[in-house]
Design an enzyme around this catalytic site. Structure first.
Site, PDB file in Angstrom:
ATOM      1  CG  HIS A  16     -61.347  16.569  88.958  1.00  0.00           C
ATOM      2  ND1 HIS A  16     -60.565  15.825  88.578  1.00  0.00           N
ATOM      3  CD2 HIS A  16     -63.314  15.770  89.047  1.00  0.00           C
ATOM      4  CE1 HIS A  16     -61.025  14.565  88.381  1.00  0.00           C
ATOM      5  NE2 HIS A  16     -62.003  14.850  88.702  1.00  0.00           N
ATOM      6  CE  LYS A  40     -61.140   3.049  94.485  1.00  0.00           C
ATOM      7  NZ  LYS A  40     -62.281   3.664  93.893  1.00  0.00           N
TER       8      LYS A  40
HETATM    9  O1  PNS Z   1     -64.026  10.938  91.765  1.00  0.00           O
HETATM   10  P1  PNS Z   1     -65.180  10.258  91.917  1.00  0.00           P
HETATM   11  O2  PNS Z   1     -64.293   8.505  92.955  1.00  0.00           O
HETATM   12  O3  PNS Z   1     -66.431   9.788  91.276  1.00  0.00           O
HETATM   13  O4  PNS Z   1     -65.675  10.529  93.428  1.00  0.00           O
HETATM   14  C1  PNS Z   1     -66.392   9.763  94.027  1.00  0.00           C
HETATM   15  C2  PNS Z   1     -67.252   9.995  95.509  1.00  0.00           C
HETATM   16  C3  PNS Z   1     -65.957  10.423  96.434  1.00  0.00           C
HETATM   17  C4  PNS Z   1     -67.612  11.320  96.436  1.00  0.00           C
HETATM   18  C5  PNS Z   1     -68.006   8.430  96.178  1.00  0.00           C
HETATM   19  O5  PNS Z   1     -67.589   7.805  96.548  1.00  0.00           O
HETATM   20  C6  PNS Z   1     -68.249   9.177  98.159  1.00  0.00           C
HETATM   21  O6  PNS Z   1     -69.523  10.080  97.984  1.00  0.00           O
HETATM   22  N1  PNS Z   1     -68.002   8.557  98.868  1.00  0.00           N
HETATM   23  C7  PNS Z   1     -69.158   8.207  99.744  1.00  0.00           C
HETATM   24  C8  PNS Z   1     -69.632   7.214 100.726  1.00  0.00           C
HETATM   25  C9  PNS Z   1     -70.722   7.418 100.275  1.00  0.00           C
HETATM   26  O7  PNS Z   1     -71.070   8.689 100.479  1.00  0.00           O
HETATM   27  N2  PNS Z   1     -71.388   6.565  99.744  1.00  0.00           N
HETATM   28  C10 PNS Z   1     -73.254   6.332  99.583  1.00  0.00           C
HETATM   29  C11 PNS Z   1     -72.970   7.599  98.140  1.00  0.00           C
HETATM   30  S1  PNS Z   1     -74.546   6.914  97.045  1.00  0.00           S
END
Ligand code: PNS
Length: 136
Positions: A16, A40
């Site tokens: 990251h 979560k």
């Molecule tokens: O490090 P990760 O767990 O892959 O990150 C995932 C993250 C936080 C970027 C993703 O879950 C996210 O964008 N969550 C916010 C909710 C959202 O916008 N969902 C729709 C995306 S299609």
């Protein structure tokens, strides 16, 4: 250009940090944003994730660390974000990321840019970091 690098960062890995550093070199501003999912329980408290990222990236003046809950697309629209950055390690990541990029594009008009993980960090994963830690 103001970009966002969203993720759970639970925990943040060298992978990251590598993506964040490289993205910071490409854009005027980079917001590293921890997405909080209220339904979560994370492995690490959000405050600790903020501290780790802030400390690890403190030498980069154009990087800030933020948190968001709800839709990433909404956060982007409210914070004048031009571009979403995501790191890609392999084809499974790509398969997961492309529909998310389509959804974010549809919801906000904001594009996603995928940075390949560097060769040194491509096998690092937060999940593996944690399961290795469990055995110690
Ligand atoms: O490090 P990760 O767990 O892959 O990150 C995932 C993250 C936080 C970027 C993703 O879950 C996210 O964008 N969550 C916010 C909710 C959202 O916008 N969902 C729709 C995306 S299609």
């Amino acid at each position: 250009m103001r970009a966002i690098y969203p993720g759970s960062f639970d925990p943040a890995t060298e992978g990251h940090l590598d993506v964040a550093r490289r993205a910071a070199g490409l854009f005027d501003e980079l917001v590293v944003a921890i997405g909080i999912n209220p339904s979560k329980t994370g492995r690490f408290p959000v405050i600790d994730r903020v501290r780790v990222l802030t400390s690890a990236l403190r030498d980069l003046p154009n990087v800030s660390v933020a948190t968001f809950s709800g839709l990433l697309a909404t956060y982007c629209r409210n914070n004048e974000i031009d571009l979403i950055i995501r790191g890609i390690r392999n084809k499974e990541d790509l398969r997961h990321e492309v529909p998310m990029a389509h959804m974010n594009q549809h919801l906000s008009g904001i594009d996603s840019l995928f940075l390949p993980a560097s060769a040194e960090t491509v096998f690092i994963s937060s999940t593996v970091v944690m399961s290795t830690g469990d055995h110690k």
